[in-house]
Write a protein that holds these residues in place. Structure first.
Motif, mmCIF file in Angstrom:
data_model
loop_
_atom_site.group_PDB
_atom_site.id
_atom_site.type_symbol
_atom_site.label_atom_id
_atom_site.label_comp_id
_atom_site.label_asym_id
_atom_site.label_seq_id
_atom_site.Cartn_x
_atom_site.Cartn_y
_atom_site.Cartn_z
ATOM 1 N N ILE A 71 24.065 54.077 138.980
ATOM 2 C CA ILE A 71 24.854 54.893 139.203
ATOM 3 C C ILE A 71 25.664 54.412 140.303
ATOM 4 O O ILE A 71 25.581 54.781 141.505
ATOM 5 C CB ILE A 71 24.594 56.299 139.524
ATOM 6 C CG1 ILE A 71 23.915 56.828 138.317
ATOM 7 C CG2 ILE A 71 25.781 57.357 139.775
ATOM 8 C CD1 ILE A 71 23.196 58.232 138.450
ATOM 9 N N ASN A 72 26.956 53.508 140.148
ATOM 10 C CA ASN A 72 27.431 52.687 141.023
ATOM 11 C C ASN A 72 28.689 53.236 142.069
ATOM 12 O O ASN A 72 29.010 52.831 143.012
ATOM 13 C CB ASN A 72 27.895 51.423 140.719
ATOM 14 C CG ASN A 72 26.948 50.538 139.892
ATOM 15 O OD1 ASN A 72 25.756 50.504 140.479
ATOM 16 N ND2 ASN A 72 26.946 49.973 138.579
ATOM 17 N N ASN A 73 28.792 54.716 141.567
ATOM 18 C CA ASN A 73 29.677 55.228 142.633
ATOM 19 C C ASN A 73 29.100 56.183 143.703
ATOM 20 O O ASN A 73 29.913 57.042 144.106
ATOM 21 C CB ASN A 73 30.777 56.335 141.616
ATOM 22 C CG ASN A 73 30.145 57.055 140.832
ATOM 23 O OD1 ASN A 73 28.839 56.881 140.412
ATOM 24 N ND2 ASN A 73 30.657 58.359 140.509
ATOM 25 N N VAL A 74 27.860 55.983 143.927
ATOM 26 C CA VAL A 74 27.194 56.719 144.640
ATOM 27 C C VAL A 74 26.655 55.592 145.809
ATOM 28 O O VAL A 74 26.168 54.641 145.603
ATOM 29 C CB VAL A 74 26.029 57.533 144.254
ATOM 30 C CG1 VAL A 74 25.018 57.931 145.323
ATOM 31 C CG2 VAL A 74 26.338 58.643 143.192
ATOM 32 N N GLN A 75 27.208 56.068 147.180
ATOM 33 C CA GLN A 75 26.694 55.029 148.463
ATOM 34 C C GLN A 75 25.760 55.927 149.206
ATOM 35 O O GLN A 75 26.244 57.172 149.490
ATOM 36 C CB GLN A 75 27.845 54.566 149.111
ATOM 37 C CG GLN A 75 27.657 53.846 150.265
ATOM 38 C CD GLN A 75 28.895 53.674 151.396
ATOM 39 O OE1 GLN A 75 29.725 54.366 151.295
ATOM 40 N NE2 GLN A 75 28.588 52.724 151.992
ATOM 41 N N SER A 116 26.684 60.610 138.040
ATOM 42 C CA SER A 116 26.452 60.423 136.245
ATOM 43 C C SER A 116 27.601 61.155 135.603
ATOM 44 O O SER A 116 28.052 60.527 134.556
ATOM 45 C CB SER A 116 25.172 60.845 136.082
ATOM 46 O OG SER A 116 24.940 62.056 136.276
ATOM 47 N N GLU A 117 27.978 62.548 135.941
ATOM 48 C CA GLU A 117 28.829 63.087 135.331
ATOM 49 C C GLU A 117 30.352 62.684 135.648
ATOM 50 O O GLU A 117 31.256 62.903 134.722
ATOM 51 C CB GLU A 117 28.764 64.598 135.567
ATOM 52 C CG GLU A 117 27.416 65.335 135.247
ATOM 53 C CD GLU A 117 27.154 65.226 133.647
ATOM 54 O OE1 GLU A 117 28.442 65.378 132.956
ATOM 55 O OE2 GLU A 117 26.179 65.519 133.271
ATOM 56 N N MET A 118 30.539 62.300 136.842
ATOM 57 C CA MET A 118 32.032 62.068 137.329
ATOM 58 C C MET A 118 32.097 60.458 137.792
ATOM 59 O O MET A 118 32.180 60.349 138.998
ATOM 60 C CB MET A 118 32.377 63.092 138.337
ATOM 61 C CG MET A 118 32.486 64.390 137.747
ATOM 62 S SD MET A 118 33.334 64.888 136.438
ATOM 63 C CE MET A 118 34.985 64.893 137.258
ATOM 64 N N PRO A 119 32.211 59.587 136.910
ATOM 65 C CA PRO A 119 32.267 58.150 137.298
ATOM 66 C C PRO A 119 33.341 57.791 138.143
ATOM 67 O O PRO A 119 33.221 56.623 138.883
ATOM 68 C CB PRO A 119 32.020 57.328 136.223
ATOM 69 C CG PRO A 119 32.577 58.406 134.979
ATOM 70 C CD PRO A 119 31.945 59.707 135.447
ATOM 71 N N THR A 120 34.436 58.392 138.524
ATOM 72 C CA THR A 120 35.662 58.143 139.097
ATOM 73 C C THR A 120 35.523 58.824 140.466
ATOM 74 O O THR A 120 36.373 58.516 141.351
ATOM 75 C CB THR A 120 36.980 58.731 138.555
ATOM 76 O OG1 THR A 120 36.921 60.315 138.338
ATOM 77 C CG2 THR A 120 37.198 58.221 137.128
ATOM 78 N N TRP A 121 34.726 59.812 140.724
ATOM 79 C CA TRP A 121 34.285 60.409 142.105
ATOM 80 C C TRP A 121 33.726 59.335 142.824
ATOM 81 O O TRP A 121 32.873 58.391 142.689
ATOM 82 C CB TRP A 121 33.495 61.634 142.063
ATOM 83 C CG TRP A 121 34.162 62.705 141.363
ATOM 84 C CD1 TRP A 121 35.613 62.821 141.198
ATOM 85 C CD2 TRP A 121 33.686 64.000 141.421
ATOM 86 N NE1 TRP A 121 35.552 64.346 140.755
ATOM 87 C CE2 TRP A 121 34.569 64.735 141.102
ATOM 88 C CE3 TRP A 121 32.409 64.763 141.918
ATOM 89 C CZ2 TRP A 121 34.463 66.516 140.668
ATOM 90 C CZ3 TRP A 121 32.169 65.931 141.683
ATOM 91 C CH2 TRP A 121 33.240 66.935 141.303
ATOM 92 N N GLN A 122 34.228 59.350 144.096
ATOM 93 C CA GLN A 122 33.492 58.218 145.227
ATOM 94 C C GLN A 122 32.452 59.073 146.203
ATOM 95 O O GLN A 122 33.099 60.029 146.977
ATOM 96 C CB GLN A 122 34.588 57.760 146.200
ATOM 97 C CG GLN A 122 35.574 56.782 145.301
ATOM 98 C CD GLN A 122 36.888 56.797 146.121
ATOM 99 O OE1 GLN A 122 36.776 56.045 147.554
ATOM 100 N NE2 GLN A 122 38.139 57.007 145.754
ATOM 101 N N ILE A 123 31.161 59.059 145.919
ATOM 102 C CA ILE A 123 30.273 59.609 146.438
ATOM 103 C C ILE A 123 29.540 59.375 147.695
ATOM 104 O O ILE A 123 28.869 58.220 147.316
ATOM 105 C CB ILE A 123 29.291 60.609 145.334
ATOM 106 C CG1 ILE A 123 30.054 61.357 144.193
ATOM 107 C CG2 ILE A 123 28.136 61.314 145.954
ATOM 108 C CD1 ILE A 123 29.435 61.452 143.088
ATOM 109 N N THR A 124 29.479 59.917 148.874
ATOM 110 C CA THR A 124 28.546 59.581 149.979
ATOM 111 C C THR A 124 27.458 60.413 149.977
ATOM 112 O O THR A 124 27.374 61.719 149.966
ATOM 113 C CB THR A 124 29.226 59.317 151.229
ATOM 114 O OG1 THR A 124 30.591 58.503 151.061
ATOM 115 C CG2 THR A 124 28.293 58.825 152.211
ATOM 116 N N ALA A 125 26.086 59.818 149.921
ATOM 117 C CA ALA A 125 24.874 60.386 150.095
ATOM 118 C C ALA A 125 24.265 60.232 151.574
ATOM 119 O O ALA A 125 24.154 58.969 151.518
ATOM 120 C CB ALA A 125 24.230 60.466 149.098
#
Length: 279
Positions: free
Chosen positions: A161-165, A132-141
């Motif tokens: 929050i579409n940059n989280v997979q 939510s804070e860093m929309p350009t980060w690509q995050i894997t959870a």
């Protein structure tokens, strides 16, 4: 007989006082969940009366809380980093202390399009806060528990929050040698003999998400050891731990060849997060 909002909160707080350190707040949160209203409503309309159905539901909720069930499990939600997350008994309830981990992660010197990994994501709280804070980060959870993966995925989709997979993985097992600029984790770190496991909300949370062998350090050591194969050069690893474990965690980071090791305190001034850089 039904009560006014003011009377209901007073009665609820009085009932819960012997079993909860935050009895009045618990009563307010439970009542607001039933009413589906913001906190300000309690002060604006204290004299409004509950319906019979609302009164019965409130009495039932208070009894469940009196029996020790966490407020978050009763309402099915918890706020973390201003995000409203669905929670259930398959994962840990997000704690305010963990926001320290999020704050530190946001301060790390990583590329604007950094690849980030959240190990043992549970509700998805850390990954979604970062996303939510860093929309350009690509995050894997990742989480090894299928029910937790489903829960985190629901939270991700509802919050859009579409940059989280989110994916299922036992720590690094399903990551196929991917490299990350930043890895974060709030792993199990409580000793199996800790007396606090029989007290408060943790009685209702999964033991597998709380306890670890080797004085609570087994999972932390595994993450530190394996993460070297998944971090870019100069990448960062941030780990939440118990307030008495910072020395052991720092020492193991050093043993594994990490540099720039630093421990950060939480809101209660306890050692809570240790971070280090891959050399």
């Amino acid at each position: 007989m039904t009560q006014t909002l003011e009377q209901a909160i007073a009665a609820g707080a009085n009932l819960l006082a012997p079993s909860s350190e935050s009895a009045k707040l618990d009563a307010q949160v439970l009542l607001l969940h039933i009413l589906q209203k913001p906190h300000s409503y309690l002060f604006t309309w204290p004299e409004s009366t509950l319906s019979t159905e609302q009164q019965q539901q409130f009495d039932t909720f208070c009894q469940r809380r009196l029996n020790g069930e966490p407020v978050a499990h009763i309402t099915g939600q918890r706020e973390f980093w201003s995000l409203s997350l669905e929670v259930n008994a398959t994962t840990l309830i997000p704690r305010p202390d963990t926001e320290t981990l999020v704050e530190q992660a946001l301060e790390m010197a990583v590329p604007s399009n950094a690849k980030v990994l959240d190990l043992g994501t549970g509700t998805g709280a850390i990954a979604l806060a970062l996303g939510s804070e860093m929309p350009t980060w690509q995050i894997t959870a990742v989480d090894r528990v299928a029910d937790a993966v489903a829960l985190a995925t629901r939270n991700q989709q509802r919050l859009a929050i579409n940059n989280v997979q989110v994916k299922q993985s036992n720590w690094f097992s399903a990551l196929n040698g991917e490299k990350f600029h930043l890895i974060v984790s709030n792993p199990p770190y409580i000793e199996t003999t800790d007396i606090h496991l029989k007290q408060g909300d943790v009685r209702f949370e999964p033991l597998s998400a709380l306890v670890a062998d080797d004085d609570g350090l087994a999972d932390i050591k595994q993450i530190i050891t394996q993460s070297r194969d998944y971090l870019h050069a100069k990448g960062y690893l941030l780990i939440e731990h118990g307030f008495e474990q910072s020395g052991a965690v720092s020492q193991f980071f050093a043993q594994m060849g990490f540099i720039n090791i630093k421990t950060v305190k939480d809101l209660g001034n306890n050692d809570r997060v240790t971070l280090a850089q891959c050399s």
